[in-house]
Write a protein that holds these residues in place. Structure first.
Motif, mmCIF file in Angstrom:
data_model
loop_
_atom_site.group_PDB
_atom_site.id
_atom_site.type_symbol
_atom_site.label_atom_id
_atom_site.label_comp_id
_atom_site.label_asym_id
_atom_site.label_seq_id
_atom_site.Cartn_x
_atom_site.Cartn_y
_atom_site.Cartn_z
ATOM 1 N N TYR A 119 0.826 -1.210 0.000
ATOM 2 C CA TYR A 119 0.000 0.000 0.000
ATOM 3 C C TYR A 119 0.862 1.262 0.000
ATOM 4 C CZ TYR A 119 -4.456 -2.365 0.929
ATOM 5 O OH TYR A 119 -5.585 -3.130 0.824
ATOM 6 N N ASN A 120 0.334 2.317 -0.627
ATOM 7 C CA ASN A 120 1.011 3.612 -0.565
ATOM 8 C C ASN A 120 0.705 4.291 0.773
ATOM 9 O OD1 ASN A 120 -1.576 4.732 -0.756
ATOM 10 N ND2 ASN A 120 -1.427 5.038 -2.963
ATOM 11 N N GLU A 121 1.197 5.482 0.978
ATOM 12 C CA GLU A 121 1.058 6.171 2.262
ATOM 13 C C GLU A 121 -0.395 6.472 2.611
ATOM 14 O OE1 GLU A 121 3.442 9.648 2.182
ATOM 15 O OE2 GLU A 121 5.358 8.563 2.287
ATOM 16 N N ASN A 122 -1.249 6.669 1.593
ATOM 17 C CA ASN A 122 -2.649 7.005 1.841
ATOM 18 C C ASN A 122 -3.569 5.771 1.867
ATOM 19 O OD1 ASN A 122 -2.063 9.806 1.848
ATOM 20 N ND2 ASN A 122 -2.096 9.813 -0.400
ATOM 21 N N PHE A 123 -3.008 4.602 1.588
ATOM 22 C CA PHE A 123 -3.737 3.337 1.566
ATOM 23 C C PHE A 123 -4.886 3.331 0.543
ATOM 24 C CE2 PHE A 123 -2.135 3.958 5.918
ATOM 25 C CZ PHE A 123 -1.267 2.875 5.983
#
Length: 785
Positions: free
Chosen positions: A118-122
């Motif tokens: 996942y990226n930082e913002n999910f």
């Protein structure tokens, strides 16, 4: 054009009713489209994640020493199997992040293809996954909320014989099989260097009985097989014994069900509530149309005398209310777009999988079409009064020809003037308030039902009935020697407080007649909770099963079954039926001697729980145990504030109460506003008379509010009756999702009185606010009359 002109004039004149219908329909459609959209988006998201990760139809972790070449060959060459994908894993025995502890087992693996980061913002995934360094770990997203952790936190993972390692959380991944918060064990990912080092260290301390080496099998079902997932698992187990040999096998269907268990419960309850809100919209519309026909009787009669047919007059209402509904539907669909994202994001932390982002799906379209169809049918039925409109009667003002007094029109009393007047006004115009009564009854029923659901969390008998134990102290032995001192610990705790329940329990998966089920093993069977029928398994050849297992496998009390674990099996008699929330009810239970009979050796319990009579001694007992045993014994004290069962389900119930209470207040406000507006028009002359004989605007407004308070109390009475008749069944249907097949609710004064007061007082307040137009009525209304 004539219809269009009249519709436009009607909407302009009665814009408050038009806007009210738009608002109500917007809320209903937004709720339904959002819920159906979230459920569909997660279904699509699951399918995508499963395809990318190449998940098998069965997830089966097997200890390597049990994974023989013969077993592998049996599985791979089965006609039911297309292929098998293998991953090496290390078994861990619990983990800790800060103050949060998770005693469940799980698996450490090296990163492999198909796992997305996942990226930082999910809200998406990174294109290139950074390589893990030593001391770093990737966790499934479901662990983030469950462990209250985030990137950069330190996680302590325990292995065999008390060995522990610390890792830094590098990120969170999408792992669709067992990555959800509701699934106990997890797959976590570490670097190759860490994997090799831990494996080497564990090899030096493992024994024949205690091992760490695992092989995770992803078994893909043959495309030629037409078996359901459950049938595939059962038939494969009967053929190869692979499910009985595995530590905890799961089908993809089971994984999806467990992952969406809590979100589905919440969403399904709100969906049913939204459908009932649509029923309320229909009631409001029907009442509004009926009242409008009475108020506009003269105008409609004049139109009829000028050549307007009954079909044209009905079209007038159809276009007016149909247009309000269509605008509400469009606004609801637009509002559902951000709502779906918000609700989907809220569920994601629990589900662990990224949902798709479809705007609207076929199910929502069909349901909207059904809403429009039902609404148009209601409008058609409600406008049948137009047929009987008489132009002659319209000339006379539209009044009824004969007026009969009603038995309920009691005398007006000076001492209770406001109440007696309100009662007389309600009794003389009861048709005006039928809609409000029905609306209040429906809302009261839902509010009482959710209140009763919340009460279950704080009643010890309810816990026991559902197969749960609200224990005060849970202890874990860190060594085998410590696990043999339970009687000593019991005596020390008893010195502080009498224990109403003491037991050791362990959970695992076994095969019952070929079906892979969770099994709870108790040291003392006399205190197994949740018995519904028969008796507890006191002997070593007896077991308990749940109603769900009985229905699924067509079993009953007295039947003989075969229980298998690894390469051993034994026969047992079903002594009784119980219920448990373990594995949502697909489970069975036995005593310690029964498990030892199956294994052929003595078993050791590492966990024990205590329920105390004197709760004030909890801190003293915790301090004593820590001083006496130190690191050999891990002690966890539970109160109402930190009880894991209470905290999880109270959060769910609180969310449901907020949703239902807020929607109820909105619908009460709009419905009362609409009814008040119509009643005000019908009673404008009466209000002028009251003012002429000395009633002030304030007193008339209070009398107006008191009238709706009485109506609300009548509706609440019907709501209470409906709750008595149906709440147990309704909540029972909800709790079946969690494995509870039988439920006994206790109606308390608070659970009934609070919802009744909320709805009744709200009706009164909103009626008082809506009656502010009374200030504008003057005595000269009588002159006009």
């Amino acid at each position: 054009m004539e219809i269009f002109t009249l519709v436009k004039a009607n909407i302009r004149k009665k814009k408050s009713s038009f806007i009210s219908i738009v608002i109500l329909m917007t809320i209903v459609v937004a709720s339904i489209v959002t819920i159906l959209g979230v459920k569909k988006n997660y279904q699509v998201g699951f399918d995508r994640a499963i395809e990318i990760a190449d998940c098998g139809d069965i997830f089966a972790p097997v200890k390597k020493r049990k994974m023989t070449d013969e077993l592998k060959k049996k599985v791979e060459e089965s006609s039911l199997v297309e292929r098998v994908v293998y991953y090496d894993a290390i078994l861990y025995e619990g983990l800790t992040v800060g103050e949060t502890k998770d005693p469940n087992i799980g698996f450490l693996l090296e990163m492999h293809e198909g796992i997305e980061l996942y990226n930082e913002n999910f809200d998406g995934f990174v294109e290139e996954i950074p390589k893990l360094e030593q001391g770093e770990v990737y966790l499934p997203l479901g662990s983030r909320g469950k462990l209250s952790c985030d990137i950069g936190d330190t996680i302590n993972i325990a292995f065999i014989k008390g060995m522990e390692k610390e890792f830094t959380i590098k990120g969170f991944v999408q792992e669709p099989v067992i990555g959800a918060a509701m699934i106990g064990f997890k797959q976590m990912f570490i670097s190759k260097e860490d994997y090799d080092a831990i494996s080497k260290e564990c090899h030096g301390i493992q024994t024949e009985d205690i091992s760490f080496d695992m092989t995770i099998m992803n078994i893909h079902q043959s495309p030629d097989s037409e078996l359901s997932p459950a049938q595939f698992q059962r038939e494969l187990n009967l053929e190869t014994n692979i499910i009985a040999t595995s530590l905890a096998a799961l089908t993809l269907d089971q994984s999806k069900n467990y992952s969406m268990l809590v979100p589905d419960m919440i969403l399904n309850i709100v969906l049913v509530f939204a459908i009932f809100l649509f029923v309320i919209v229909l009631i409001v519309m029907g009442h509004s149309i009926s009242t409008e026909i009475e108020i506009d009787y003269v105008a409609l009669g004049v139109l009829k005398s000028q050549g307007f047919t009954k079909e044209k007059l009905r079209q007038l209402f159809l276009w007016q209310y149909g247009l309000a509904e269509l605008i509400g539907i469009l606004l609801g669909c637009v509002l559902a777009i951000p709502l779906k994202k918000m609700v989907g994001t809220a569920c994601q932390a629990m589900v662990g999988t990224l949902p798709a982002s479809e705007v609207i799906n076929a199910t929502s379209v069909l349901l909207i079409f059904g809403i429009v169809l039902v609404s148009f049918i209601l409008i058609h039925i409600s406008t049948t009064k137009v047929v009987s409109i008489s132009p002659v009667r319209a000339i006379l003002g539209g009044r009824e020809q004969i007026y009969f007094d009603h038995l309920l029109q009691l005398p007006i009393a000076k001492k209770v003037l406001a109440i007696s007047l309100a009662f007389r006004q309600v009794a003389s115009g009861k048709k005006r308030y039928v809609g409000v009564v029905l609306i209040v009854a429906i809302l009261t029923f839902f509010m009482i039902s959710v209140s009763l659901l919340g009460d279950l969390l704080f009643v010890d008998d309810a816990y026991s009935m559902m197969g749960l134990v609200a224990y005060d102290i849970q202890v874990q032995a860190k060594t085998e020697d410590m696990a043999k001192k339970w009687e000593q610990v019991d005596e020390q705790i008893e010195a502080y407080s009498k224990c109403t329940d003491v037991n050791s329990v362990t959970n695992g998966y076994m095969s019952l007649n070929g079906e892979n089920l969770a099994c709870e093993v108790y040291e003392y069977p006399e205190t197994i909770p949740g018995l519904l029928d028969g008796r507890l398994p006191l002997y070593d050849n007896e077991i308990l099963i749940t109603e769900f297992v009985a229905e699924s496998l067509n079993l009953k009390m007295g039947d003989e079954v075969t229980v298998s674990e690894y390469d051993k099996d034994a026969s047992y008699i079903i002594s009784g039926i119980h219920q448990t929330m373990s594995d949502v009810g697909m489970a069975f239970a036995m005593n310690k001697k029964g498990k030892e009979r199956l294994r052929g050796e003595e078993i050791t319990f590492y966990y024990r729980y205590y329920v105390l009579e004197d709760k004030t001694q909890l801190d003293a007992i915790e301090k004593m145990l820590q001083e006496e045993y130190g690191d050999d014994l891990e002690v966890q004290v539970y109160t109402e504030e930190n009880n894991p069962i209470t905290s999880m389900y109270s959060g769910i119930v609180t969310l449901l109460q907020i949703i239902i209470d807020v929607f109820s207040l909105i619908f009460v406000a709009v419905a009362v506003r609409m009814v008040c507006a119509k009643v005000f028009l019908q009673e404008r002359t009466d209000i002028g008379i009251y003012k002429a004989i000395g009633f002030t605007s304030g007193k008339l407004r209070m009398q107006f509010a008191m009238r709706f308070f009485l109506v609300a109390l009548i509706g609440a009475g019907f709501g209470i009756l409906l709750s008595i008749l149906a709440s147990t069944k309704a909540i029972g249907l909800v709790m079946r999702f969690a494995g509870v097949s039988k439920l006994v609710l206790t109606f308390t004064v608070e659970s009934v009185l609070v919802p009744v007061l909320i709805v009744s007082v709200s009706c009164m307040v909103f009626a008082f606010i809506a009656a502010r137009k009374i200030k504008k009525v003057e005595v000269r209304e009588l002159v006009v009359e």
